[in-house]
Each structure stands twice: as C-alpha cells, then as structure tokens.
Design a protein around this motif. Structure first.
Motif, PDB file in Angstrom:
ATOM      1  N   SER A 142       1.061  -1.023   0.129  1.00  0.00           N
ATOM      2  CA  SER A 142      -0.041   0.147   0.109  1.00  0.00           C
ATOM      3  C   SER A 142       0.910   1.069   0.004  1.00  0.00           C
ATOM      4  CB  SER A 142      -0.862  -0.036   1.353  1.00  0.00           C
ATOM      5  OG  SER A 142      -0.092  -0.045   2.479  1.00  0.00           O
ATOM      6  N   SER A 143       2.009   0.918  -0.458  1.00  0.00           N
ATOM      7  CA  SER A 143       3.018   2.264  -0.381  1.00  0.00           C
ATOM      8  C   SER A 143       2.907   2.868  -1.710  1.00  0.00           C
ATOM      9  CB  SER A 143       4.541   1.761  -0.133  1.00  0.00           C
ATOM     10  OG  SER A 143       4.571   1.440   1.269  1.00  0.00           O
ATOM     11  N   VAL A 144       3.109   4.244  -1.602  1.00  0.00           N
ATOM     12  CA  VAL A 144       3.404   4.923  -2.988  1.00  0.00           C
ATOM     13  C   VAL A 144       4.491   5.556  -2.974  1.00  0.00           C
ATOM     14  CG1 VAL A 144       2.575   6.756  -4.458  1.00  0.00           C
ATOM     15  CG2 VAL A 144       0.855   5.368  -3.313  1.00  0.00           C
ATOM     16  N   ILE A 145       5.621   5.229  -3.978  1.00  0.00           N
ATOM     17  CA  ILE A 145       6.826   5.701  -4.104  1.00  0.00           C
ATOM     18  C   ILE A 145       6.887   6.857  -5.109  1.00  0.00           C
ATOM     19  CG2 ILE A 145       9.130   5.350  -4.701  1.00  0.00           C
ATOM     20  CD1 ILE A 145       8.563   2.229  -3.786  1.00  0.00           C
ATOM     21  N   ILE A 146       7.109   8.087  -4.774  1.00  0.00           N
ATOM     22  CA  ILE A 146       7.409   9.017  -5.771  1.00  0.00           C
ATOM     23  C   ILE A 146       8.980   9.093  -5.959  1.00  0.00           C
ATOM     24  CG2 ILE A 146       7.494  11.507  -6.230  1.00  0.00           C
ATOM     25  CD1 ILE A 146       4.563  10.018  -5.918  1.00  0.00           C
ATOM     26  N   VAL A 177      -3.467   4.605  -7.232  1.00  0.00           N
ATOM     27  CA  VAL A 177      -2.577   5.214  -8.397  1.00  0.00           C
ATOM     28  C   VAL A 177      -2.983   6.546  -8.828  1.00  0.00           C
ATOM     29  CG1 VAL A 177      -2.765   4.837 -11.029  1.00  0.00           C
ATOM     30  CG2 VAL A 177      -2.641   2.769  -9.534  1.00  0.00           C
ATOM     31  N   SER A 178      -4.331   7.002  -8.653  1.00  0.00           N
ATOM     32  CA  SER A 178      -4.748   8.218  -8.749  1.00  0.00           C
ATOM     33  C   SER A 178      -4.186   9.271  -8.073  1.00  0.00           C
ATOM     34  CB  SER A 178      -6.475   8.236  -9.002  1.00  0.00           C
ATOM     35  OG  SER A 178      -6.756   9.656  -9.073  1.00  0.00           O
ATOM     36  N   GLY A 179      -4.370   8.780  -6.792  1.00  0.00           N
ATOM     37  CA  GLY A 179      -3.497   9.790  -5.672  1.00  0.00           C
ATOM     38  C   GLY A 179      -2.047   9.944  -5.885  1.00  0.00           C
ATOM     39  N   GLY A 180      -1.483   8.697  -6.360  1.00  0.00           N
ATOM     40  CA  GLY A 180       0.117   8.785  -6.433  1.00  0.00           C
ATOM     41  C   GLY A 180       0.244   9.560  -7.629  1.00  0.00           C
ATOM     42  N   GLU A 181      -0.430   9.936  -8.695  1.00  0.00           N
ATOM     43  CA  GLU A 181      -0.223  10.686  -9.790  1.00  0.00           C
ATOM     44  C   GLU A 181      -0.188  12.013  -9.343  1.00  0.00           C
ATOM     45  OE1 GLU A 181      -2.656   8.798 -12.606  1.00  0.00           O
ATOM     46  OE2 GLU A 181      -1.354   7.355 -13.317  1.00  0.00           O
ATOM     47  N   THR A 182      -1.588  12.213  -8.718  1.00  0.00           N
ATOM     48  CA  THR A 182      -1.591  13.696  -8.077  1.00  0.00           C
ATOM     49  C   THR A 182      -0.312  14.238  -7.254  1.00  0.00           C
ATOM     50  OG1 THR A 182      -3.946  13.269  -7.980  1.00  0.00           O
ATOM     51  CG2 THR A 182      -3.394  15.166  -6.758  1.00  0.00           C
ATOM     52  N   MET A 183      -0.022  13.499  -6.476  1.00  0.00           N
ATOM     53  CA  MET A 183       1.239  13.709  -5.290  1.00  0.00           C
ATOM     54  C   MET A 183       2.347  14.070  -6.411  1.00  0.00           C
ATOM     55  SD  MET A 183       0.437  13.884  -2.508  1.00  0.00           S
ATOM     56  CE  MET A 183       1.587  13.616  -1.500  1.00  0.00           C
ATOM     57  N   ALA A 184       2.685  13.130  -7.720  1.00  0.00           N
ATOM     58  CA  ALA A 184       3.903  13.384  -8.391  1.00  0.00           C
ATOM     59  C   ALA A 184       3.734  14.654  -8.948  1.00  0.00           C
ATOM     60  CB  ALA A 184       4.107  12.114  -9.243  1.00  0.00           C
ATOM     61  N   GLU A 185       2.758  15.300  -9.440  1.00  0.00           N
ATOM     62  CA  GLU A 185       2.443  16.504  -9.946  1.00  0.00           C
ATOM     63  C   GLU A 185       2.829  17.519  -9.110  1.00  0.00           C
ATOM     64  OE1 GLU A 185      -1.569  16.555 -11.753  1.00  0.00           O
ATOM     65  OE2 GLU A 185      -1.109  14.988 -13.042  1.00  0.00           O
ATOM     66  N   ARG A 186       2.902  17.226  -8.041  1.00  0.00           N
ATOM     67  CA  ARG A 186       3.153  18.662  -7.131  1.00  0.00           C
ATOM     68  C   ARG A 186       4.778  18.841  -6.945  1.00  0.00           C
ATOM     69  NH1 ARG A 186      -0.836  17.584  -1.745  1.00  0.00           N
ATOM     70  NH2 ARG A 186      -2.639  17.843  -2.769  1.00  0.00           N
ATOM     71  N   PHE A 187       5.609  17.867  -7.151  1.00  0.00           N
ATOM     72  CA  PHE A 187       6.946  17.896  -7.063  1.00  0.00           C
ATOM     73  C   PHE A 187       7.562  18.979  -8.007  1.00  0.00           C
ATOM     74  CE2 PHE A 187       6.291  14.316  -4.395  1.00  0.00           C
ATOM     75  CZ  PHE A 187       7.203  14.421  -3.452  1.00  0.00           C
ATOM     76  N   ARG A 188       8.482  19.854  -7.687  1.00  0.00           N
ATOM     77  CA  ARG A 188       9.134  20.787  -8.706  1.00  0.00           C
ATOM     78  C   ARG A 188      10.032  20.034  -9.610  1.00  0.00           C
ATOM     79  NH1 ARG A 188      10.622  25.628  -4.420  1.00  0.00           N
ATOM     80  NH2 ARG A 188       8.495  25.942  -3.771  1.00  0.00           N
ATOM     81  N   GLN A 189      10.636  18.977  -9.018  1.00  0.00           N
ATOM     82  CA  GLN A 189      11.446  18.016  -9.983  1.00  0.00           C
ATOM     83  C   GLN A 189      10.698  16.962 -10.900  1.00  0.00           C
ATOM     84  OE1 GLN A 189      11.630  18.117  -6.590  1.00  0.00           O
ATOM     85  NE2 GLN A 189      13.310  19.762  -6.259  1.00  0.00           N
ATOM     86  N   SER A 190      11.451  16.473 -11.668  1.00  0.00           N
ATOM     87  CA  SER A 190      10.848  15.487 -12.526  1.00  0.00           C
ATOM     88  C   SER A 190      10.784  14.130 -11.548  1.00  0.00           C
ATOM     89  CB  SER A 190      11.798  15.109 -13.660  1.00  0.00           C
ATOM     90  OG  SER A 190      11.317  13.832 -14.222  1.00  0.00           O
ATOM     91  N   SER A 191       9.348  14.134 -11.368  1.00  0.00           N
ATOM     92  CA  SER A 191       8.931  13.022 -10.692  1.00  0.00           C
ATOM     93  C   SER A 191       7.806  11.915 -11.410  1.00  0.00           C
ATOM     94  CB  SER A 191       8.399  13.593  -9.326  1.00  0.00           C
ATOM     95  OG  SER A 191       8.958  14.559  -8.705  1.00  0.00           O
TER      96      SER A 191
END
Length: 815
Positions: A501-505, A619-633
C-alpha cells in the motif's frame, strides 16, 4: 472461383503415390527442428510482463539505486528473523553473526549489510563501523544497555520498518525483524513487479541459507534468487504431475476413438512430431519457455487429436463402403484438406490476434501457438494420411488383421442417437430455438463483461499450503518444498512497509538546491484522501525523515541543520550538499541510502495509503502527488505496476477478441465463397462460436475465474479452438447438401453421424487433456486448464446443437 481443387489433387498424388517420399521428408524436417530443442531457455515470473511500463521503469530505478529492506531487487538478500523476542541481545547477535559470515565469503560478493541489530550496535558504540566491531559492542554490553539502546533506536521512524508491527517500544519486544545483505552481482536487479528468469542470486541465497543453519537461529532467507528458483521448479513440478495424468487420459480416449493399435501409433507419433517441430522452432527462434507457453502443448494436442480422429474416421467411412486404400484416402483428403485449411487458418488467426498485445509474453504465446497449429496442419493433413496409406498397404501384404474399422457415430450406434438431438430440434422449431439461443447468449455475454481482471506475482507462485493430496504423491511426482509464498504472506501480514500500500515518488534532478527539501515537504501538505495523514501532511518517509532522526540523536548535526534552516521549520534551506555529506558519514548512512543516491541526483519519497484503499484510488492519488513536485517525478510502486499490467491484460483480451472475430468472419466468408460459392455459410459458421465465447465469459465470472496473464488469451483461444468444431460441421454439411441436391435434413443427418462422432472423440480427449491442468501447482495454470476445457465443451455443444438450426434457417433464407 479459384481452382483450389487442382492443388488438392497434387497433394493427393503425393499422399497416395509418393507415400515413402512424404514420410521420409517429414522425418528429415523433424531432425532439423530437433536441433533447436537444446537451445530452449526458460523464463519465469512476472518481470516479463512489466517491460516498457513507465511505472515499472521507475520502480526498477528505485530498486537499483536505493537499498530497499523489502523490495526484491537491487541485488539484495532479505534475512527474516522470527522468535519470541528478536530484539533481545542473543537474537540480535545471531543476526549480526549471519551478516558477518555472509560478508566474509568472497563468493557472495557482499557490498553492505544492514539490520536493526546493526543500528543498535552502532548506538552502543558509534565507532563500530564494521560487523566484527558491532558484534564486539553487542557482546560487551549488558542486557540492560542493549535494551536501552534498542528503545532509543525504536524512537526513530526510519528504523521502525525493520521490525514487525507487533513491536512494543516499552518492553522492547517484537516477534520478527528484517536484515538486508546487498551484493555486487551484475544482472541481479529485478523488476518491481516481480522477478523471474534465471537469477544470478539463486546460488548466493542458497549459500546464505546454509550459513543461517550454522548459527542455529530461526532466520530464513528470502530474495529474488529463491523466488526465481521456485518459479522454475514449480513449472517442472507441475509438468511432472500434469503430463503423466494428461497422457493417461488422452491415451484412454484415443484407444476408444481409434480402436486400432496401428492407428493409435500413427496418431501418437504425429502428435510427438508436432511437439518437436514447435519446440524446435522456439529454440531456433530464441523464444524462451515461460509459464504462458505451458499451454501450447495441450493446445497442439487438442487440434492434433481432432485432426487425427477426423482423418482416420473419414477414411474408415469410405473403407466400409468397400473402396480400396487409394480411393478412400483420396476422397478423405479431398474433403478434409479443405476443412483442415479452414480450421487451421481461423485457429491461427485466433492465436495471432494475441500478437497485438502490449505484453511480450502474450505476444510470444500467440506466435508460438499459431506456428504450432500450422505445423499440426501439415503433419496431420499430409504426413498422417501418407503414413496411414503406407501402413495399410503393408498390413494387406503381410495379412495383418484390421481392428475397429467402423467409424465413430455410425447410424445404428447409440452415439448417433444422442448426437441427433440438434437435428431433431432443427426439424420442428429452428427459428424459435435460435431466438432462445440468441437471447441467452446476449444475456450471458452481458453478464460476462463484468469478469474481473487481475495480475499478481502470487498467480505464478505455488500456494503457501499445499493440498494434502499433493503431499501424498510418491516420488518422482512429489513436488518440492516451497517457502516463498509463505514468506511473502508473512511480510505482508507483519511489516507495514511490505504490504503493497506504499506509494513511491521517484524524484530526479539536482537535489542539492536549497529549495529541494522544502518542496518535498510542501508536496505532502493536504494530500488526496487515499493517503494516511498526520497534522494535514501525508505520512511519508524520505531523506527529510532521516535528517530529522539523526538531528534528534546528534546535537552537532542538529546545530548544522539549524544554521541552515532559514524559516525555522526543521528543514534545511541551504548548504544541502554539506548536510548530505555529514549524513552519509554518520551511523545513519544506511538509512540515507534508502532515500537518496550518493550523487545526490535521485531520491525517493515513500507515502502510506489508507488500509483498504482500492488500487485505482492509490494510483490516482499517487499521480496527483507526483505532479506537485518541482523536480521530474514519477509515481510508482507495486500497485502502480500491477494496475498498469492489469489494464493492459484487459485491453489485450478485448482487442484480441475483436480482431479474432473480425479476421475469422472475413476469412470464413471468403473461404466458403471459394469452396462452395456461398459466402453466407461463413456467417452461419460463426454463430456457434459467438455463443461459445459469450458462455465462457459468463462462466468465468460465475466461477470467480479472472482474466489474468494466461486466461486473458481464452477469448481468442475459444475462437481458435471453437471454430474447429463448427467448421467441420458446416463444411461437411455443405458437401452433403450439394450431393443430396439440397436435402437439408439428409445432409444434417449424414453430417452429424459422420463428423459428429469424430468431434465427440476429439472433445472428450482434449477436454480431459486440458482439464488435468487443474492439477497444476500454480493457480494460474489450474484456472487456464478449466476455462480451456469449458471453452472446448461449449464449442462442441454449440456445434452439435446450435449449428443444425442455424443451417436449417440458412437453407430457408439463402439455400
């Protein structure tokens, strides 16, 4: 029309007049293909399904660049220690001794080790940077000192993932802990979705298993090498159980169908040649043998048995009429070569439709199955008839007796009466019956659209607990002892970070910039509802976590962080390279390795999803979190990879089904226009197949059998194998219909009595041969065997019961 009959006459001439030449030529080709048998390699596991997936690529990078306590990749071995209290001094010494002995063996190529015991030892003595020194520190400390140090380590978040969820921080007790041994082994990295193939870690991890026995502690070894070994051995063990059972059942039904030892020998030799050609082709083409390709031999047996029984049965129909060997075989091949061609092309189209899949194993399966069916056509369409002619001429010369010369399903047999049910229905109420069939098909098909789609490594692994009957099998059929699934279940049940249940960015870029750590913290603020939160921030583990943990333990490091924390929030805003350097030179270097690479250009942030959250929500939540990072994520993790493959499996099944139906329909229309000048017969041929496909989808949902990596091919397989039955019925009907001058009832009776008997023998043989896959140790093979057997059964029933009414209505409308 195309003069196809001239080509058949040429083939007839070779079969009847150049018999020895044909037989010798086929044996020479068999020798050529047998050369490829030694080149066959094996590929097992789920990593073969995750190629070209962005989430899988990101997870591969995480596995390769960070030391993951639970991820089965990056060339690491996990040490699972269980006991009444694994945080006691003696238990931690056992863990350190296993780490030390593994490190001392040069052949194990150990680069580093880590464990809760190591952290405790360094807390006892900060200068204990080697395992030997850590063992000395642990041995020299009192139990009270060890307990105090362990309680101190448990207060840090980064160390908590190394102990089981039942840890008690007050009494300093836990029932399990994890240690990690990292190796420098080329090619030892694994896909995040699972492992497979031949792992270079297998031998290494088997040696570490032996080391644990010398220590005498309850420590088990777990890793990609052992998973690969079990995935490979479970294939062999499954084949060792399934193949003998299939051979026995197939031989029983072949004996009943052929009723002649010489014909039985010809059929078995032809099947063996088909297998040799197909696997030889795989070796020469460099296609590895995987779990998916286990289904190919039974499929070849299914089609080969059908062709063989039809050829012998049709030949016997002419022989009982008093015709000689040559004339009987010419009449047989004149009719059956056309039917075999229709069946072969449609079956090949059904299998080739899988080559449009985005998953490489499904593409390989479609190609190998299609090539194997093509080989089967040549062997049973040309070699078997030629060998039969040569054998019967020999038997006549030496006076050998004939056995079971009557064809199956003759008019005065009990089987003929049973098979005539469809013809009887077609005489009295064909239109009403078809309305009922079509309504039922639409209803069942609509229900079947809700069938589940799944993909997981557990599908390919043996069950944690073997059925009792497996344990009672005698040698050499008794399977080995499997521990991987049991250990996977243990990790999921007892360790929070291994529950999937872990999401890795996965973050890429220059992480020495002053705003880097602030941006990581800000991205976690007010996360999607799927994440576990703590004071409006997503619960996470990252390099920020390690910095805070070390700052809590080291006043000097805390002062360094404070001097570079402009906004006074505990997160440094400048001079990050200096802070990283200090962190990697500290006792917390191993924890830092988990989240930041040595060149400071890649990092991972691990979030925890809510228990019970759906995979799609994660998956949807993880993709949303990745979009918040300033670096390539990139958002990744086991769930991401599995969802991507699951979606691909479903789309592949639907696309393959649509392509197979379309291509089959076009070919049948053209084929019957050429052979019988009636394109509409092609559509009539397709109706029973649509019925069978709808019912197999509905049955899968009813039985709870999902579309997975192997069963996803069943819809196109149902077309490929199902067309076999209806094509024989429709083509034989077309010939009888023409000869009878349009007498549809006579043509149907002749068709069902002649072809129906052969189809019955073929159905019983192939369903039993495929059904024994249910005995396979891995769940995915058992499910595949069941659905293939059901699809053959449905295709047979549809051909025998539905086809007569379809053909009567065809006669009324078009004929």
């Amino acid at each position: 029309m195309i003069d196809y009959e001239s080509y058949i006459e040429t083939i007839d001439d070779y079969i009847v007049n150049r018999t020895k030449t044909v037989v010798i030529a086929f044996f020479v080709v068999t020798l050529v293909f047998s050369a490829g048998l030694g080149n066959i390699s094996t590929e097992a596991g789920t990593s073969q399904f995750t190629e070209d997936s962005p989430a899988a690529d990101a997870l591969d990078s995480v596995d390769r660049e960070f030391s993951q306590p639970f991820d089965d990749g990056g060339g690491s071995t996990q040490l699972i220690q269980r006991g009444q209290n694994v945080l006691a001094k003696e238990a931690m010494l056992d863990m350190l001794r296993v780490q030390y002995r593994a490190q001392q063996r040069e052949g194990l190529r150990v680069t580093s080790t880590s464990s809760f015991a190591s952290i405790v030892a360094r807390t006892l003595d900060p200068s204990a940077t080697t395992l030997e020194a850590q063992i000395d520190a642990m041995e020299g400390a009192t139990r009270t000192e060890v307990r105090t140090a362990a309680r101190q380590v448990l207060s840090t978040q980064s160390a908590q993932s190394l102990v089981s969820d039942d840890v008690n921080r007050e009494s300093v007790t836990a029932s399990a802990t994890i240690g990690v041994v990292s190796h420098d082994v080329p090619g030892a990295g694994s896909s995040g979705a699972g492992t497979g193939g031949t792992s270079p870690l297998t031998g290494i991890q088997e040696q570490i298993q032996y080391i644990t026995t010398t220590v005498g502690s309850d420590i088990e070894v777990f890793g990609s090498g052992l998973i690969s070994a079990e995935l490979s051995s479970v294939i062999l063990d499954s084949l060792l159980i399934v193949v003998p059972a299939a051979v026995v059942l197939i031989l029983v039904f072949l004996v009943i169908s052929y009723r002649d030892p010489f014909d039985l020998l010809l059929g078995v030799v032809s099947l063996l040649i088909a297998i040799i050609w197909t696997f030889g082709f795989m070796g020469l083409a460099g296609i590895a043998f995987s779990q998916m390709l286990i289904a190919v031999p039974p499929l070849l047996l299914a089609v080969g048995i059908d062709f063989g029984i039809h050829a012998i049965n049709r030949y016997r129909e002419e022989r009982v009429e008093g015709r000689d060997i040559s004339t009987s075989m010419r009449i047989t091949t004149d009719q059956l070569l056309v039917a075999f061609t229709i069946v072969t092309v449609t079956t090949v189209l059904g299998f080739l439709s899988n080559t449009i899949s985005d998953l490489a194993p499904i593409r390989d399966f479609g190609l190998v199955a299609a090539v194997g069916i093509l080989f089967t056509f040549f062997i049973f369409g040309i070699f078997l008839p030629a060998a039969k002619v040569m054998m019967d001429r020999f038997r006549e010369r030496v006076g050998l007796p004939r056995f079971g010369s009557n064809p199956l399903g003759s008019e005065d047999s009990v089987l003929s009466t049973v098979l005539g049910v469809g013809v009887t229905v077609s005489r009295y109420a064909p239109r009403l019956f078809l309305v009922v069939v079509l309504v039922s098909t639409a209803s069942v098909g609509a229900y079947g659209t809700g069938v589940d789609t799944t993909f997981s490594q557990e599908d390919f692994l043996p069950p944690a607990e073997q059925p009792q009957w497996l344990q009672e099998l005698p040698e050499p059929f008794a399977p080995g002892t499997y521990t991987v699934t049991r250990n996977l279940d243990f990790l999921e049940e007892n360790f929070e970070s291994s529950q999937g249940s872990s999401v890795i960015i996965y973050v890429e870029g220059d992480l020495r910039r002053g705003s880097t750590l602030e941006s990581i913290q800000q991205a976690s603020q007010s996360p999607p509802d799927v994440f576990v939160t703590d004071d409006r921030y997503a619960e996470s583990s990252s390099i920020v976590t390690v910095i805070r943990d070390y700052a809590d333990q080291s006043p000097e490091f805390a002062a360094l962080v404070d001097r570079n924390d402009i906004d006074d929030d505990g997160i440094p805003d400048q001079n990050l390279e200096r802070i990283y350097d200090e962190l990697f030179a500290s006792p917390y270097a191993d924890q830092a390795d988990d989240y930041l690479t040595d060149d400071y250009r890649s990092a991972q942030v691990v979030y925890t999803a809510e228990a019970g959250a759906s995979q799609d929500a994660v998956v949807s939540g993880g993709e949303t979190m990745a979009e918040r990072f300033r670096q390539s994520s990139t958002a990744t993790g086991q769930t991401f990879v599995l969802v991507a493959v699951t979606n691909t499996i479903f789309s592949s099944a639907i696309e393959s089904l649509a392509l197979a139906l379309a291509a089959t329909a076009v070919f049948l229309v053209i084929a019957y226009k050429i052979t019988n000048d009636s394109w509409s017969l092609g559509l009539a041929n397709l109706v029973p197949i649509v019925v069978a496909v709808a019912f197999i989808a509905g049955t899968m949902r009813y039985l709870g059998i999902p579309l997975n990596a192997l069963t996803a091919t069943i819809l196109s397989i149902a077309i490929g194998l199902g067309i076999d039955y209806s094509a024989h019925v429709v083509h034989r009907f077309a010939d009888e219909y023409e000869e009878s001058g349009g007498d549809v009832t006579f043509a149907l009776r002749r068709t069902i009595n002649g072809t129906g008997g052969a189809l019955t023998g073929s159905m019983l043989t192939t369903t039993s041969g495929m059904g024994v896959l249910a005995l396979a140790i891995t769940p995915i093979l058992g499910q595949f065997g069941i659905v293939v057997a059901l699809s053959i059964g449905y295709s047979y029933v549809a051909a025998m019961v539905v086809s007569p009414s379809v053909l009567v209505v065809w006669d009324q409308v078009v004929g």
